[in-house]
Write a protein that holds these residues in place. Structure first.
Motif, PDB file in Angstrom:
ATOM      1  N   ASN A  42       0.834  -1.216   0.000  1.00  0.00           N
ATOM      2  CA  ASN A  42       0.000   0.000   0.000  1.00  0.00           C
ATOM      3  C   ASN A  42       0.857   1.251   0.000  1.00  0.00           C
ATOM      4  OD1 ASN A  42      -2.996  -0.829   0.304  1.00  0.00           O
ATOM      5  ND2 ASN A  42      -1.935  -2.166   1.732  1.00  0.00           N
ATOM      6  N   LEU A  46       0.754   4.315  -2.865  1.00  0.00           N
ATOM      7  CA  LEU A  46       0.576   5.729  -2.510  1.00  0.00           C
ATOM      8  C   LEU A  46       1.756   6.560  -3.020  1.00  0.00           C
ATOM      9  CD1 LEU A  46      -0.943   5.743   1.091  1.00  0.00           C
ATOM     10  CD2 LEU A  46      -2.029   6.411  -1.037  1.00  0.00           C
ATOM     11  N   TRP A  50       1.617   9.538  -5.725  1.00  0.00           N
ATOM     12  CA  TRP A  50       2.129  10.856  -5.332  1.00  0.00           C
ATOM     13  C   TRP A  50       3.133  11.370  -6.359  1.00  0.00           C
ATOM     14  CZ3 TRP A  50       0.296  14.113  -1.956  1.00  0.00           C
ATOM     15  CH2 TRP A  50       1.082  15.172  -1.501  1.00  0.00           C
ATOM     16  N   VAL A  64      -6.532   5.355  -4.520  1.00  0.00           N
ATOM     17  CA  VAL A  64      -5.663   5.963  -3.502  1.00  0.00           C
ATOM     18  C   VAL A  64      -6.373   5.962  -2.143  1.00  0.00           C
ATOM     19  CG1 VAL A  64      -4.680   8.181  -2.749  1.00  0.00           C
ATOM     20  CG2 VAL A  64      -4.201   7.317  -5.044  1.00  0.00           C
ATOM     21  N   ASN A  65      -7.674   6.258  -2.146  1.00  0.00           N
ATOM     22  CA  ASN A  65      -8.431   6.234  -0.888  1.00  0.00           C
ATOM     23  C   ASN A  65      -8.522   4.819  -0.311  1.00  0.00           C
ATOM     24  OD1 ASN A  65      -9.901   8.900   0.082  1.00  0.00           O
ATOM     25  ND2 ASN A  65      -9.610   8.985  -2.122  1.00  0.00           N
ATOM     26  N   VAL A  68      -5.305   4.258   1.438  1.00  0.00           N
ATOM     27  CA  VAL A  68      -5.258   4.996   2.720  1.00  0.00           C
ATOM     28  C   VAL A  68      -6.018   4.201   3.786  1.00  0.00           C
ATOM     29  CG1 VAL A  68      -6.050   7.088   3.919  1.00  0.00           C
ATOM     30  CG2 VAL A  68      -4.932   7.277   1.692  1.00  0.00           C
ATOM     31  N   ASP A  70      -6.499   1.005   3.832  1.00  0.00           N
ATOM     32  CA  ASP A  70      -5.678  -0.171   4.153  1.00  0.00           C
ATOM     33  C   ASP A  70      -4.541   0.181   5.100  1.00  0.00           C
ATOM     34  OD1 ASP A  70      -7.198  -1.809   2.591  1.00  0.00           O
ATOM     35  OD2 ASP A  70      -5.868  -1.761   0.860  1.00  0.00           O
ATOM     36  N   LEU A  71      -3.857   1.296   4.807  1.00  0.00           N
ATOM     37  CA  LEU A  71      -2.693   1.676   5.627  1.00  0.00           C
ATOM     38  C   LEU A  71      -3.101   2.002   7.056  1.00  0.00           C
ATOM     39  CD1 LEU A  71      -0.187   3.833   3.540  1.00  0.00           C
ATOM     40  CD2 LEU A  71       0.220   1.645   4.642  1.00  0.00           C
ATOM     41  N   LEU A  72      -4.228   2.717   7.206  1.00  0.00           N
ATOM     42  CA  LEU A  72      -4.709   3.050   8.560  1.00  0.00           C
ATOM     43  C   LEU A  72      -4.920   1.779   9.369  1.00  0.00           C
ATOM     44  CD1 LEU A  72      -7.364   5.870   7.949  1.00  0.00           C
ATOM     45  CD2 LEU A  72      -5.234   6.074   9.232  1.00  0.00           C
ATOM     46  N   ASN A 107     -11.790   0.084   7.831  1.00  0.00           N
ATOM     47  CA  ASN A 107     -11.104  -0.478   6.667  1.00  0.00           C
ATOM     48  C   ASN A 107     -12.027  -1.445   5.915  1.00  0.00           C
ATOM     49  OD1 ASN A 107      -9.275  -3.276   6.027  1.00  0.00           O
ATOM     50  ND2 ASN A 107      -8.696  -1.403   4.989  1.00  0.00           N
ATOM     51  N   TRP A 149     -16.509   8.118   3.004  1.00  0.00           N
ATOM     52  CA  TRP A 149     -15.871   8.247   4.325  1.00  0.00           C
ATOM     53  C   TRP A 149     -16.879   8.709   5.381  1.00  0.00           C
ATOM     54  CZ3 TRP A 149     -11.657   5.862   5.498  1.00  0.00           C
ATOM     55  CH2 TRP A 149     -10.642   5.672   4.552  1.00  0.00           C
ATOM     56  N   SER A 291      -6.406  -6.116   2.373  1.00  0.00           N
ATOM     57  CA  SER A 291      -5.409  -5.031   2.419  1.00  0.00           C
ATOM     58  C   SER A 291      -4.191  -5.352   1.562  1.00  0.00           C
ATOM     59  CB  SER A 291      -4.936  -4.790   3.860  1.00  0.00           C
ATOM     60  OG  SER A 291      -6.031  -4.534   4.687  1.00  0.00           O
TER      61      SER A 291
END
Length: 334
Positions: A42, A46, A50, A64-65, A68, A70-72, A107, A149, A291
């Motif tokens: 992930n 990103l 970027w 991309v969201n 994000v 997944d990373l959280l 997630n 979200w 993820s």
């Protein structure tokens, strides 16, 4: 996790002791694998997004969201790995307990809704390429992401109240679901959440894909309207999203609903309870494999452009090109 609830339930009913020694090996192991795979995968996506110089397409905004979300979640896994390795002892306090549980569900349901957005976007691009052009804009993609979200956070606020820490036999635990006295309310909330967060989005995806498959099955007609690349991307998206649901989301929701229904009905069948409990606990970490699979969706969506960008950035890093070289834009539009 729920197991401490089982201990309570079995003490009250005095008939069914669930052995859960397997968890101390199985859960830290599966969460470690997901952490080791999910973090770099992930993170790389990103970073690639970027570094690209052109404006993000709608598909890239959704993807991309997804990364994000997944990373959280992946960043909370070290806490779970430590807690389960310590035999279900939670040393991190009340706030982190609630946050870790909240981010797991954020997630899960965020991923399902974002995959629904991606599927609707692909469906419009394949079945109504011209008519849907005014709607397939970056502004609408950003609105869709914001709405996703907001909806997910609103749906999941109750989990912050339900999950908490408690002492059981002098042992601090972090409830995955909730404590026994709140279980009836939790059961009602879970069933509503399963319908709104999983069943409805799944039906939307199913309808979109059925119509897309029907359209893609007529190659002459489709190629005229959408072109070969979009057709290939659409087929790859359908296959990967269906695999994600089949491997991760469906087994988790089925085993979870089965288990909490047994608990709600206060089933006296010890064997059934053991099977239900084990199925739920086996699938709970496996649902998080999404993820690790979501970044694959990114590379399938962006096609060769993404691979070229990745190779170019690797060269940049090795000093073969100046570090600020222009990245290529991953495609993934329609």
């Amino acid at each position: 996790e729920m197991e401490k609830l089982d201990t309570n339930a079995s003490e009250e009913q005095g008939f069914c002791q669930l052995s859960e020694d397997y968890k101390q090996i199985y859960l830290p192991l599966t969460y470690s694998v997901i952490f080791v795979l999910g973090l770099p995968l992930n993170g790389t996506v990103l970073w690639l997004s970027w570094r690209q110089t052109k404006r993000w397409s709608c598909a890239t905004i959704y993807l991309v969201n997804l990364m994000v979300a997944d990373l959280l979640y992946v960043l909370t896994l070290p806490f779970l790995i430590v807690a389960y390795s310590l035999g279900d002892w939670w040393p991190f306090g009340e706030l982190l307990c609630r946050l870790v549980r909240f981010l797991f569900y954020t997630n899960l349901y965020g991923s399902i809704l974002l995959l629904t957005c991606i599927s609707v976007h692909r469906f419009l691009g394949v079945c109504h390429p011209l008519r849907s052009l005014p709607y397939r804009t970056r502004r609408n993609a950003l609105l869709g992401v914001a709405a996703t979200w907001a909806l997910v956070v609103l749906q999941l606020l109750p989990t912050l109240g339900f999950s908490h820490t408690a002492y059981i036999s002098g042992h601090m635990v972090c409830y995955d679901m909730t404590s026994p006295e709140n279980f009836d309310r939790f059961f009602a909330y879970s069933m509503i959440l399963t319908l709104s967060g999983f069943v409805l989005p799944s039906l939307v995806i199913l309808v979109c894909y059925s119509l897309m498959v029907r359209s893609l099955a007529k190659p002459e007609k489709t190629l005229e309207r959408t072109g070969n690349t979009t057709r290939a991307k659409s087929i790859r998206t359908i296959l990967l999203v269906c695999s994600l649901f089949a491997l991760c989301f469906v087994p988790f929701h089925v085993s979870r609903s089965f288990y909490i229904t047994l608990r709600f009905l206060a089933s006296q069948d010890c064997q059934l309870l053991t099977v239900g409990s084990m199925a739920y606990k086996v699938w709970r970490p496996l649902v998080s494999m999404s993820s690790c699979l979501n970044p694959v969706l990114y590379f399938l969506s962006v096609g060769n452009n993404g691979v070229r960008l990745f190779q170019k950035l690797k060269h940049d890093k090795a000093g073969e090109h100046p570090a600020g070289g222009k990245g290529e834009r991953p495609g993934g539009g329609q």
